[in-house]
Design an enzyme around this catalytic site. Structure first.
Site, PDB file in Angstrom:
ATOM      1  N   ARG A   1      54.836  54.458  21.379  1.00  0.00           N
ATOM      2  CA  ARG A   1      54.760  55.962  20.607  1.00  0.00           C
ATOM      3  C   ARG A   1      55.355  56.789  20.350  1.00  0.00           C
ATOM      4  O   ARG A   1      56.332  57.914  19.989  1.00  0.00           O
ATOM      5  CB  ARG A   1      53.541  55.252  19.635  1.00  0.00           C
TER       6      ARG A   1
ATOM      7  N   ARG B   1      57.086  52.165  -3.509  1.00  0.00           N
ATOM      8  CA  ARG B   1      56.033  50.986  -3.186  1.00  0.00           C
ATOM      9  C   ARG B   1      55.005  51.230  -4.367  1.00  0.00           C
ATOM     10  O   ARG B   1      54.342  52.262  -4.752  1.00  0.00           O
ATOM     11  CB  ARG B   1      55.417  51.236  -1.891  1.00  0.00           C
TER      12      ARG B   1
ATOM     13  N   ARG C   1      55.429  61.819   7.552  1.00  0.00           N
ATOM     14  CA  ARG C   1      55.357  60.881   8.522  1.00  0.00           C
ATOM     15  C   ARG C   1      56.830  60.525   9.433  1.00  0.00           C
ATOM     16  O   ARG C   1      57.371  60.725  10.491  1.00  0.00           O
ATOM     17  CB  ARG C   1      55.003  60.027   7.759  1.00  0.00           C
TER      18      ARG C   1
ATOM     19  N   LYS D   1      59.723  47.147  10.153  1.00  0.00           N
ATOM     20  CA  LYS D   1      59.596  46.619  11.215  1.00  0.00           C
ATOM     21  C   LYS D   1      58.682  45.364  12.096  1.00  0.00           C
ATOM     22  O   LYS D   1      58.834  44.338  12.638  1.00  0.00           O
ATOM     23  CB  LYS D   1      59.035  47.808  12.549  1.00  0.00           C
TER      24      LYS D   1
ATOM     25  N   ARG E   1      50.238  54.430  -3.381  1.00  0.00           N
ATOM     26  CA  ARG E   1      48.726  54.763  -2.000  1.00  0.00           C
ATOM     27  C   ARG E   1      49.598  55.978  -2.011  1.00  0.00           C
ATOM     28  O   ARG E   1      50.440  57.067  -1.452  1.00  0.00           O
ATOM     29  CB  ARG E   1      48.974  54.624  -0.884  1.00  0.00           C
TER      30      ARG E   1
END
Length: 217
Positions: free
Chosen positions: A88, A127, A172, A13, A161
């Site tokens: 949201r 990542r 999430r 996004k 992370r």
């Protein structure tokens, strides 16, 4: 144009919002930027948000909504804007509709970036970030470093992370399905939603998005 951009974490996004806003010559308004700007400038809303964040609590919808309203009233947003990360949830979507109605304007479209759940997990969990200040980002599948665990650019240590683990990513996604996905149905009932695949090269996704918005408009 006045556009809302939605999609799960890992859909790209932020990248697409930046490119689309530039192409359409409208400001990119992201929730993260709103919080940083208001807290950095010490605005009343920023101070209120910071008090919740410092206490480890969620910032109430009315604070986020207030920041978004203030930003949409700024001069550069007079001819349109692209909202990223707001609304949201349904409460924020309804508050946005009320605000726009008060201003005598309407949304032109809601762009829904669609990505399979397993691909979201692969993108985020793979990542690796450099611990040094350069902010270099790698990916174990799509952009692996020449030496595992070592940044190609500066030799710094690469790490994952704590919220990028598969377990955290799936949590999430559950939050996204529960809180944010309902706004897609809400806007679909207004005939505003254009859903596109967010798979493929960045420029291909951008082109898909522009074409979808034209058709929707």
């Amino acid at each position: 144009m006045r556009i809302v951009l939605v999609g799960p974490p890992g859909a790209g996004k932020g990248t697409q919002a930046h490119l689309l806003a530039k192409t359409l010559s409208i400001p990119h308004i992201s929730t993260g930027d709103l919080f940083r700007a208001n807290i950095g400038q010490g605005t009343p809303l920023g101070l209120e948000a910071k008090s919740y964040m410092d206490a480890g609590r969620l910032v109430p919808d009315e604070v986020t909504i207030g920041m978004a309203k203030d930003r949409m009233l700024q001069e550069d947003a007079g001819n349109g804007f692209l909202l990223d990360g707001f609304p949201r949830n349904l409460g924020q979507a309804k508050a946005l509709d009320e605000f726009l109605a008060e201003q005598g304007i309407e949304l032109d479209g809601v762009l829904d970036l669609e990505v399979p759940e397993d691909e979201v997990v692969r993108r985020i969990a793979g990542r690796r970030l450099c611990r040094n200040d350069g902010g270099h980002v790698f990916h174990v599948d799509y952009n692996p470093p020449k030496v595992e665990g070592v940044c190609d650019e500066c030799g710094g240590e690469l790490y994952q992370r704590s919220d990028d683990t598969e377990e955290k990513v799936r949590t999430r996604l559950e939050v996204y399905h529960t809180e944010t996905e309902p706004i897609i149905d809400y806007y679909a009932q207004q005939g505003l939603v254009a859903t596109i695949s967010a798979l493929g090269k960045v420029d291909e996704v951008t082109q898909r998005a522009i074409e979808a918005l034209k058709k929707n408009g």
